[in-house]
Design an enzyme around this catalytic site. Structure first.
Site, PDB file in Angstrom:
ATOM      1  N   GLU A 133       0.614  -1.234   0.105  1.00 18.92           N
ATOM      2  CA  GLU A 133       0.154   0.141   0.093  1.00 18.92           C
ATOM      3  C   GLU A 133       0.855   1.206  -0.054  1.00 18.92           C
ATOM      4  OE1 GLU A 133      -3.354   0.596  -0.161  1.00 18.92           O
ATOM      5  OE2 GLU A 133      -3.413  -1.547  -0.791  1.00 18.92           O
ATOM      6  N   CYS A 138     -11.361   2.469 -15.713  1.00 14.91           N
ATOM      7  CA  CYS A 138     -11.765   3.840 -15.686  1.00 14.91           C
ATOM      8  C   CYS A 138     -10.484   4.622 -15.485  1.00 14.91           C
ATOM      9  CB  CYS A 138     -12.468   3.985 -14.211  1.00 14.91           C
ATOM     10  SG  CYS A 138     -13.292   5.647 -14.188  1.00 14.91           S
ATOM     11  N   CYS A 179     -15.104   3.007 -20.875  1.00 17.11           N
ATOM     12  CA  CYS A 179     -16.638   2.840 -20.562  1.00 17.11           C
ATOM     13  C   CYS A 179     -17.350   1.656 -20.992  1.00 17.11           C
ATOM     14  CB  CYS A 179     -17.387   4.025 -20.650  1.00 17.11           C
ATOM     15  SG  CYS A 179     -16.853   5.393 -19.947  1.00 17.11           S
ATOM     16  N   CYS A 215     -16.663  -1.567 -18.715  1.00 21.48           N
ATOM     17  CA  CYS A 215     -16.581  -1.203 -17.512  1.00 21.48           C
ATOM     18  C   CYS A 215     -18.011  -1.693 -16.920  1.00 21.48           C
ATOM     19  CB  CYS A 215     -16.714   0.177 -17.314  1.00 21.48           C
ATOM     20  SG  CYS A 215     -16.947   0.595 -15.549  1.00 21.48           S
TER      21      CYS A 215
HETATM   22  S1  SF4 Z   1     -18.746   3.699 -16.754  1.00 19.00           S
HETATM   23 FE1  SF4 Z   1     -16.957   2.834 -15.948  1.00 19.00          FE
HETATM   24  S2  SF4 Z   1     -15.063   3.438 -16.896  1.00 19.00           S
HETATM   25 FE2  SF4 Z   1     -16.706   4.685 -17.429  1.00 19.00          FE
HETATM   26  S3  SF4 Z   1     -16.683   6.518 -16.208  1.00 19.00           S
HETATM   27 FE3  SF4 Z   1     -18.097   5.344 -15.326  1.00 19.00          FE
HETATM   28  S4  SF4 Z   1     -16.852   4.196 -13.785  1.00 19.00           S
HETATM   29 FE4  SF4 Z   1     -15.518   5.083 -15.482  1.00 19.00          FE
END
Ligand code: SF4
Length: 316
Positions: free
Chosen positions: A36, A183, A190, A193
């Site tokens: 960490e 992200c 996205c 994600c």
């Molecule tokens: S969808 Fe996922 S990658 Fe896209 S902004 Fe939101 S958290 Fe981030």
């Protein structure tokens, strides 16, 4: 909605998560704590390839860190930067006599351990149901909840809102992986994600958080003098907070009357300024009082800043 987000997070983590990272396959609080601290300002790849294993080989337990000289700890930290982390690690080891406390509440009393680090060690080593809030998780939360302001209090609230207290280990590890693999700060992916369906900021992720106004880094012009006496070089150990404990050659504000042979020029970028220095070799004593003489091979055993390593390259 949150339960659904957790489900897709775990599906993603099962397939894409980095399950084999050495600090994820251990419950040893020291090894988790070390990872960490090293990962606070440094990428996983660098920590993994160059620092984590050698440090553990030299200091297998926190008690070994506590019983060692700070110079030995700094030597193993050399090249990783942000040396305050190493000094705090050493102080924390001594303060707890090499045995880390077993709760986030007590971990927080040790130097250099902030709330997120305390939560990470507790969640990963002791399965305490606590969320972490490192830089990657902050970015996800900013975007997921479309939070523009960089407000720590609001982010901690968001961290608890999205947290899965039934699975603190998996949740926190998965969030760290989403932050470093999906992200991404400049180019969030996205479409890959697991939060794609529920993320409020996905139509304009780069707006969250609000971009910082870029500060222009100052440039410090210095002269570095390498004082040499036959086969020995004069070095001093820094006492000021910046690079404290590291050895180096003498640095001066630009000198008007330079005596000595010009050796070369070095540039070193730090987080808050850039150092530009001309390097000269002088002979005889240094004007500074506190210094020691070392042979070239003895210098290899000292911990030096990156700038001083560049000076050494010029000497070599
Ligand atoms: S969808 Fe996922 S990658 Fe896209 S902004 Fe939101 S958290 Fe981030």
């Amino acid at each position: 909605m949150i339960k659904k987000a957790h489900r897709s997070l775990y599906q993603w983590y099962t397939i894409h998560g980095r399950h084999d990272l050495p600090w994820r396959t251990t419950r040893d609080p020291y090894k988790i704590y070390l990872s960490e601290i090293m990962l606070q300002q440094t990428q996983v790849k660098t920590v993994l390839q160059r620092f984590y294993a050698p440090f553990l080989e030299r200091f297998p337990t926190l008690a070994d860190v506590a019983q060692s000289d700070i110079d030995d700890v700094l030597k193993m930290w050399e090249g990783l930067g942000y040396y305050t982390r190493a000094r705090n690690l050493h102080s924390a080891a001594q303060q707890c006599d090499g045995i880390l406390p077993k709760s986030a509440f007590d971990l927080l009393k040790l130097p250099g351990i902030g709330r997120s680090t305390a939560h990470a060690v507790s969640a990963f080593a002791y399965k305490e149901p606590l969320p972490i809030l490192d830089a990657n998780v902050k970015r996800i939360l900013h975007r997921y909840f479309a939070i523009e302001e960089r407000d720590e209090k609001q982010l901690w609230k968001a961290a608890y809102d999205l947290f899965d207290s039934d699975h603190p280990f998996e949740y926190n590890q998965a969030m760290m992986d989403i932050g470093s693999l999906v992200c991404l700060s400049k180019k969030p992916l996205c479409e890959l994600c697991p939060f794609e369906m529920s993320c409020k900021g996905k139509s304009s992720p780069l707006s969250y958080p609000m971009p910082k106004i870029k500060k222009i880094k100052s440039i410090r012009h210095r002269t570095i003098i390498v004082n040499r006496n036959n086969d020995k070089f004069a070095l001093f150990q820094r006492k000021e907070r910046f690079l404290s404990g590291l050895w180096g050659f003498f640095q001066y504000e630009i000198l008007e009357n330079r005596n000595g042979v010009f050796l070369g020029h070095i540039t070193q970028h730090y987080s808050h300024f850039t150092l530009q220095a001309d390097v000269y070799v002088g002979d005889g004593d240094s004007a500074d009082e506190e210094f020691e003489w070392f042979t070239r091979s003895e210098i290899d055993n000292l911990s030096l800043s990156r700038a001083d390593h560049k000076v050494l390259q010029l000497i070599d």
